[in-house]
Write a protein that holds these residues in place. Structure first.
Motif, PDB file in Angstrom:
ATOM      1  N   ALA A  91     -10.308  34.079 -15.490  1.00  0.00           N
ATOM      2  CA  ALA A  91     -11.175  34.851 -14.602  1.00  0.00           C
ATOM      3  C   ALA A  91     -10.419  35.400 -13.403  1.00  0.00           C
ATOM      4  N   TYR A  92      -9.539  34.583 -12.817  1.00  0.00           N
ATOM      5  CA  TYR A  92      -8.947  34.954 -11.523  1.00  0.00           C
ATOM      6  C   TYR A  92      -7.425  34.906 -11.467  1.00  0.00           C
ATOM      7  N   TRP A  93      -6.780  34.558 -12.605  1.00  0.00           N
ATOM      8  CA  TRP A  93      -5.313  34.455 -12.648  1.00  0.00           C
ATOM      9  C   TRP A  93      -4.797  33.154 -12.060  1.00  0.00           C
ATOM     10  N   TYR A  94      -5.673  32.248 -11.657  1.00  0.00           N
ATOM     11  CA  TYR A  94      -5.214  30.976 -11.120  1.00  0.00           C
ATOM     12  C   TYR A  94      -6.198  29.868 -11.470  1.00  0.00           C
ATOM     13  N   ILE A  95      -5.714  28.624 -11.421  1.00  0.00           N
ATOM     14  CA  ILE A  95      -6.542  27.437 -11.628  1.00  0.00           C
ATOM     15  C   ILE A  95      -6.914  26.886 -10.262  1.00  0.00           C
ATOM     16  N   CYS A  96      -8.177  26.580 -10.059  1.00  0.00           N
ATOM     17  CA  CYS A  96      -8.679  26.202  -8.739  1.00  0.00           C
ATOM     18  C   CYS A  96      -8.501  24.708  -8.470  1.00  0.00           C
ATOM     19  N   GLU A  97      -7.763  24.404  -7.403  1.00  0.00           N
ATOM     20  CA  GLU A  97      -7.634  23.011  -6.970  1.00  0.00           C
ATOM     21  C   GLU A  97      -9.002  22.435  -6.586  1.00  0.00           C
ATOM     22  N   PRO A  98      -9.160  21.117  -6.740  1.00  0.00           N
ATOM     23  CA  PRO A  98      -8.165  20.115  -7.137  1.00  0.00           C
ATOM     24  C   PRO A  98      -7.909  20.029  -8.639  1.00  0.00           C
ATOM     25  N   GLN A 101       0.827  -1.203   0.000  1.00  0.00           N
ATOM     26  CA  GLN A 101       0.000   0.000   0.000  1.00  0.00           C
ATOM     27  C   GLN A 101       0.859   1.250   0.000  1.00  0.00           C
ATOM     28  N   LEU A 102       0.339   2.275  -0.636  1.00  0.00           N
ATOM     29  CA  LEU A 102       0.981   3.589  -0.609  1.00  0.00           C
ATOM     30  C   LEU A 102       0.096   4.550   0.174  1.00  0.00           C
ATOM     31  N   PHE A 103       0.713   5.240   1.121  1.00  0.00           N
ATOM     32  CA  PHE A 103       0.031   6.265   1.911  1.00  0.00           C
ATOM     33  C   PHE A 103       0.596   7.622   1.499  1.00  0.00           C
ATOM     34  N   VAL A 104      -0.284   8.555   1.145  1.00  0.00           N
ATOM     35  CA  VAL A 104       0.149   9.914   0.787  1.00  0.00           C
ATOM     36  C   VAL A 104      -0.667  10.914   1.591  1.00  0.00           C
ATOM     37  N   ALA A 105      -0.073  12.054   1.901  1.00  0.00           N
ATOM     38  CA  ALA A 105      -0.780  13.072   2.675  1.00  0.00           C
ATOM     39  C   ALA A 105      -0.248  14.456   2.327  1.00  0.00           C
ATOM     40  N   ARG A 106      -1.110  15.440   2.563  1.00  0.00           N
ATOM     41  CA  ARG A 106      -0.756  16.841   2.289  1.00  0.00           C
ATOM     42  C   ARG A 106      -1.132  17.687   3.502  1.00  0.00           C
ATOM     43  N   ASP A 107      -0.368  18.749   3.737  1.00  0.00           N
ATOM     44  CA  ASP A 107      -0.595  19.569   4.931  1.00  0.00           C
ATOM     45  C   ASP A 107      -1.950  20.258   4.917  1.00  0.00           C
ATOM     46  N   ARG A 108      -2.317  20.812   6.064  1.00  0.00           N
ATOM     47  CA  ARG A 108      -3.673  21.319   6.285  1.00  0.00           C
ATOM     48  C   ARG A 108      -4.069  22.448   5.339  1.00  0.00           C
ATOM     49  N   LEU A 109      -3.134  23.357   5.041  1.00  0.00           N
ATOM     50  CA  LEU A 109      -3.457  24.528   4.232  1.00  0.00           C
ATOM     51  C   LEU A 109      -3.038  24.389   2.772  1.00  0.00           C
ATOM     52  N   GLY A 110      -2.322  23.327   2.439  1.00  0.00           N
ATOM     53  CA  GLY A 110      -1.878  23.152   1.056  1.00  0.00           C
ATOM     54  C   GLY A 110      -0.653  23.984   0.719  1.00  0.00           C
ATOM     55  N   ILE A 111       0.203  24.233   1.707  1.00  0.00           N
ATOM     56  CA  ILE A 111       1.419  25.012   1.460  1.00  0.00           C
ATOM     57  C   ILE A 111       2.340  24.256   0.500  1.00  0.00           C
ATOM     58  N   LYS A 112       2.416  22.954   0.674  1.00  0.00           N
ATOM     59  CA  LYS A 112       3.224  22.119  -0.220  1.00  0.00           C
ATOM     60  C   LYS A 112       2.312  21.404  -1.213  1.00  0.00           C
ATOM     61  N   PRO A 113       2.676  21.400  -2.476  1.00  0.00           N
ATOM     62  CA  PRO A 113       1.824  20.804  -3.516  1.00  0.00           C
ATOM     63  C   PRO A 113       1.992  19.292  -3.620  1.00  0.00           C
ATOM     64  N   LEU A 114       0.967  18.627  -4.136  1.00  0.00           N
ATOM     65  CA  LEU A 114       1.061  17.205  -4.447  1.00  0.00           C
ATOM     66  C   LEU A 114       0.078  16.880  -5.578  1.00  0.00           C
ATOM     67  N   TYR A 115       0.624  16.684  -6.771  1.00  0.00           N
ATOM     68  CA  TYR A 115      -0.165  16.368  -7.967  1.00  0.00           C
ATOM     69  C   TYR A 115      -0.239  14.851  -8.158  1.00  0.00           C
ATOM     70  N   TYR A 116      -1.270  14.422  -8.872  1.00  0.00           N
ATOM     71  CA  TYR A 116      -1.318  13.001  -9.236  1.00  0.00           C
ATOM     72  C   TYR A 116      -2.152  12.793 -10.492  1.00  0.00           C
ATOM     73  N   ALA A 117      -1.778  11.743 -11.228  1.00  0.00           N
ATOM     74  CA  ALA A 117      -2.529  11.310 -12.412  1.00  0.00           C
ATOM     75  C   ALA A 117      -2.611   9.799 -12.376  1.00  0.00           C
ATOM     76  N   GLN A 118      -3.710   9.250 -12.885  1.00  0.00           N
ATOM     77  CA  GLN A 118      -3.955   7.813 -12.782  1.00  0.00           C
ATOM     78  C   GLN A 118      -4.638   7.313 -14.047  1.00  0.00           C
ATOM     79  N   ASN A 119      -4.255   6.124 -14.478  1.00  0.00           N
ATOM     80  CA  ASN A 119      -4.995   5.429 -15.530  1.00  0.00           C
ATOM     81  C   ASN A 119      -5.064   3.944 -15.160  1.00  0.00           C
ATOM     82  N   GLN A 161      -4.707  17.803  -7.915  1.00  0.00           N
ATOM     83  CA  GLN A 161      -3.921  17.952  -6.700  1.00  0.00           C
ATOM     84  C   GLN A 161      -4.690  17.294  -5.555  1.00  0.00           C
ATOM     85  N   LEU A 162      -3.945  16.660  -4.653  1.00  0.00           N
ATOM     86  CA  LEU A 162      -4.569  16.139  -3.447  1.00  0.00           C
ATOM     87  C   LEU A 162      -5.024  17.322  -2.606  1.00  0.00           C
ATOM     88  N   THR A 163      -6.270  17.292  -2.162  1.00  0.00           N
ATOM     89  CA  THR A 163      -6.853  18.399  -1.420  1.00  0.00           C
ATOM     90  C   THR A 163      -6.106  18.641  -0.110  1.00  0.00           C
TER      91      THR A 163
END
Length: 635
Positions: free
Chosen positions: A185-192, A134-152, A201-203
Motif C-alpha cells: 500500500a505505502y512502500w513501507y512496513i509500519c512499526e512496530p 536485568q537488561l535495559f534497552v532504549a531507542r531515540d525519540r524519533l526512531g532515527i536508529k533502529p532496534l529490532y527484537y524477537a522473543q520466545n 521494533q522497539l517504539t
C-alpha cells in the motif's frame, strides 16, 4: 554509529555461544568496520560493530563500568555528550575516555531511565546490570536508529538490523501478511510490525527493562499533539532559527571528516549553509545527478555551494544496470519500496570515499509542510463544493489522460489526486500516497491469502495517529501522522540503511527533538497556506539561500523507475519477478498483466512493480542467509 546485538537466555541451555554471537555480529560489519567486541557473562551476550567517530583510540565497545556492574553496547551519537561528561566528572564519576558511549553509560548509572530526557541525539543501546540480572534497552525519540527484537520461551534477541534475527536460527519465523499489505500500500512496513510475525521494533521514544524473562516497556517522550501554541510568526521564526543553528553546531562535533548531502532544495541548502559558515576548513557537499534533466538538481545545488565556497562533488547516476540495482536491493535487511534509495545508495558510496559523517536535510518536509499533499485539503474543499456533474466530467477527463513515464507526470499527479477527493481528509492524504490500492491487492494476492486478509485495511495504522493527534489542526494532523508513518518507516529506514551500507554516518539536524517540539506546537498556517508550502522555512531561507532556490519547484530525490522498468531494467525485472516469494503469495498471471499494461502505457504500474521487485530480491537474500548460518555448527 554502530551495529549492536543483545541476547539474553531464559534457560541455561539457551545461552548463546561465543562463535555464534560473533557470527551474528559480523552480519552487521558494514555498520561498524573499525572494531568489534563481545561480552558474555551468565545469561547475557552483548556484541557490537563500531564505526569510530569520537575518541577514535579509546572508544571501543562494549564498555564496562569501573565496578564491573554495568556493560553497554551503543549505536548512535549523543550530541551533547561534552556537557553531560563535564557534569559527571564534577560528581566524581571515573570517566576515562572522551567517547559518548562511556558518557551514556555513566549517565544511566547516575540517573537510571531518567537520563534519557537529558540526551540530545540518535541512539539505540543496551545496558546489562550484572547485579540485578536485568537488561535495559532504549531507542531515540524519533526512531532515527533502529532496534529490532524477537522473543520466545527460551530467549530474547535485540539487534540493529533484522538480519541477525532471521539468520540466528533461534526463532520460528512466519511472514506477516498484514505487513506485506502495508508494504504494497505505502512502500513501507509500519512499526512496530516487521515482515515477520512476532518480531518487532522497539517504539521510538521508548525504553524497556528485561528481568525474570519479562519485557516491560515504558514511553519517555512523544511528539506533541496538543493544541497549537499562541505565538507570533516573528517569534516562531526567531526560535526556529536559533534551534537550527544550534542543532547544526552540535552535529558538527566530530574527530573525523564531515560534509553534507546537498540537493537543489531549501532543507539541505540551509543545513549546508550553516555547516559551511562556521567551518574553518572547506566543506564538502555531495549531490546526485541524473541523465534525465527533470530529475537532476545539480544546477540548483551548485548555486548554494558557490555562495558558501563549498566543494561540491557530483555523483552522476548514469545508465542503470541489473548489476547496479541488484547491489542496492541486497543492502536491505527488510523490504522498502521507495526507489529514492537507489540514488541515496550511490550518493553515500561516493561520500564515504572522503568522509565518515554527513549532515542531511531529512525531516524538513514532514515538520514544516513541504509536500503538496499538505495543501490538498484546500483543493478538496473546492472540489466538494463543485456540482456533481462537473466532478464527473473532470474525473472522465483525468482518467483518459495518456500515461507518461516522465518524473511525477501531470497525468500521474491528477489521477492520484482524484482518487482521494471524495474521502475524508485523513484517508484522502494516504490515498494520494497509495501505491497498490486494496482493489489492486485483492487481484494480486492468491485466493487463500485474500481470505486471510479479509477486512484488513493498511490505513488503520495512520488512522491510529490521526486519532492521537485530533487536538491539532487538520494540516498539523497530517504532519503528525506522517512523522509516525512516512518519515519513520520510509525516510529514516532508507537513510539509515543506505548510509550504513557504506559505513557512513548520517546526522539529521531537523530531527533535533527541540525543533520537533517547536514545529508541532506551531500554528499550521505558519507552515502551509493555499499558495505556499514550508512558509516559515522559506522565510528563514532568505537569510541563507539564493532567491532562485527558495522559489524553485520542489523535485525531491526521485528515481526514474517507470523508465528503468520499461527500458534499462526490463529484462532484469521480468526475470526477477518469476518464482520466489512472489510465486508464494501472488497471482502470477496478474503480475504479467501489470507488466504488460505498464509496457503498453495503459497504466503506470511502476511503483507496484518496483515494490514487488524489492520484495522478491529481499526474499532471496533472506532464504540464502537463513540456510547458510543454519548449516554451521556453533559450540
Amino acid at each position: 554509529m554502530c551495529g549492536i546485538l543483545a541476547h539474553v537466555a531464559f534457560q541455561p541451555g539457551a545461552k548463546i555461544s561465543q562463535p555464534h554471537l560473533k557470527a551474528l555480529n559480523e552480519l552487521q560489519w558494514h555498520r561498524g568496520p573499525d572494531s568489534g567486541g563481545v561480552y558474555l557473562q551468565g545469561p547475557v551476550g552483548l556484541a557490537v560493530r563500531r564505526l569510530s567517530i569520537i575518541d577514535l583510540e579509546k572508544g571501543d565497545q562494549p564498555i564496562t563500568s569501573a565496578d564491573g556492574r554495568y556493560t553497554i553496547v551503543f549505536n548512535g551519537e549523543i550530541y551533547n555528550h561534552d556537557e553531560l561528561r563535564r557534569n559527571l566528572l564534577n560528581q566524581g564519576y571515573p570517566l576515562k575516555t572522551r567517547s559518548d558511549t562511556e558518557t551514556l553509560l555513566y549517565s544511566y548509572i547516575d540517573q537510571g531511565p531518567a537520563c534519557l530526557k537529558s540526551l540530545n541525539g540518535m541512539f539505540a543501546f543496551a545496558i546489562w546490570d550484572e547485579n540485578q540480572q536485568q537488561l535495559f534497552v532504549a531507542r531515540d525519540r524519533l526512531g532515527i536508529k533502529p532496534l529490532y527484537y524477537a522473543q520466545n520461551q527460551e530467549r530474547i534477541l535485540f539487534s540493529s538490523e533484522l538480519t541477525p534475527i532471521y539468520a540466528s536460527g533461534f526463532f520460528d519465523l512466519r511472514f506477516d501478511l498484514k505487513a506485506i499489505s502495508d508494504y504494497l500500500a505505502y512502500w513501507y512496513i509500519c512499526e512496530p510490525r516487521t515482515i515477520f510475525q512476532d518480531v518487532y521494533q522497539l517504539t521510538p521514544g521508548t525504553y524497556a527493562i528485561l528481568g525474570d524473562g519479562e519485557l516491560k516497556k515504558f514511553c519517555y517522550w512523544q511528539v506533541p499533539a496538543e493544541k497549537e501554541a499562541d505565538i507570533s510568526f516573528t517569534s516562531a521564526r526567531e526560535q526556529l532559527q536559533a534551534l537550527i543553528q544550534d542543532s547544526v553546531k552540535l552535529r558538527m562535533k566530530v574527530d573525523v571528516p564531515i560534509g553534507t548531502f546537498l540537493s537543489g532544495g531549501i532543507d539541505s541548502g540551509i543545513i549546508t549553509a550553516l555547516a559551511g559558515q562556521d567551518r574553518k576548513e572547506e566543506l564538502t557537499a555531495f549531490c546526485i545527478g541524473f541523465p534525465q534533466e527533470t530529475y537532476s538538481e545539480v544546477k540548483e545545488a551548485t548555486l548554494t555551494a558557490r555562495r558558501y565556497g563549498v566543494n561540491l562533488r557530483v555523483c552522476q547516476l548514469e545508465e542503470m544496470t541489473a548489476q547496479r540495482v541488484q547491489k542496492v536491493l541486497t543492502a536491505f535487511d527488510e523490504p522498502l519500496g521507495n526507489a529514492s534509495y537507489v540514488p541515496t545508495f550511490f550518493l553515500a558510496e561516493a561520500a564515504r570515499k572522503e568522509l565518515k559523517v554527513v549532515l542531511t536535510g531529512d525531516g524538513g518536509d514532514e515538520l514544516f509542510g513541504g509536500y503538496p499533499t499538505y495543501q490538498a485539503p484546500y483543493y478538496q474543499t473546492m472540489y466538494q463544493q463543485t456540482p456533481r456533474f462537473l466532478r464527473r466530467i473532470g474525473r472522465d477527463f483525468v482518467n483518459h489522460l495518456p500515461v507518461s513515464h516522465n518524473r511525477i507526470s501531470l497525468d500521474y499527479r491528477l489521477k492520484q489526486l482524484w482518487k482521494g477527493l471524495d474521502h475524508p481528509f485523513d484517508r484522502a492524504h494516504y490515498t494520494w500516497r497509495e501505491v497498490a490500492s486494496l482493489h489492486l491487492q485483492h487481484r494480486l494476492f492468491r485466493p487463500e491469502y485474500r481470505e486471510e486478509l479479509e477486512g484488513y485495511d493498511p490505513f488503520s495504522v495512520a488512522e491510529f495517529y490521526f486519532k492521537k493527534g485530533k487536538a491539532l489542526s487538520v494540516k498539523n494532523q497530517l504532519m503528525y501522522a506522517d512523522l509516525h508513518t512516512y518519515l519513520l518507516n520510509d525516510h529514516l529506514r532508507k537513510i539509515d540503511r543506505m548510509t550504513m551500507a557504506h559505513s557512513l554516518e548520517a546526522r539529521l539536524p531537523y530531527l533535533d527533538y527541540r525543533i520537533v517540539e517547536l514545529a508541532m506546537r506551531m500554528p499550521a498556517d505558519f507552515k502551509v497556506t493555499f499558495r505556499q508550502t514550508k512558509r516559515i522555512l522559506k522565510d528563514l531561507a532568505r537569510d541563507y539561500l539564493p532567491t532562485k532556490i527558495i522559489k524553485g519547484t520542489k523535485k525531491g530525490l526521485t528515481s526514474p523507475i517507470a523508465h528503468w522498468i520499461s527500458s534499462d531494467l526490463k529484462s532484469y525485472v521480468t526475470e526477477e519477478l518469476q518464482g520466489g516469494l512472489l510465486a508464494q503469495f501472488f497471482d502470477r498471471e496478474f503480475i504479467q498483466t501489470l507488466m504488460a499494461e505498464h509496457a503498453e502505457k495503459t497504466f503506470d504500474h511502476s511503483r507496484t512493480i518496483w515494490a514487488l521487485l524489492t520484495l522478491q530480491v529481499w526474499g532471496k537474500k533472506f532464504r540464502l542467509l537463513s540456510r547458510s548460518l543454519k548449516e554451521k555448527s556453533f559450540v
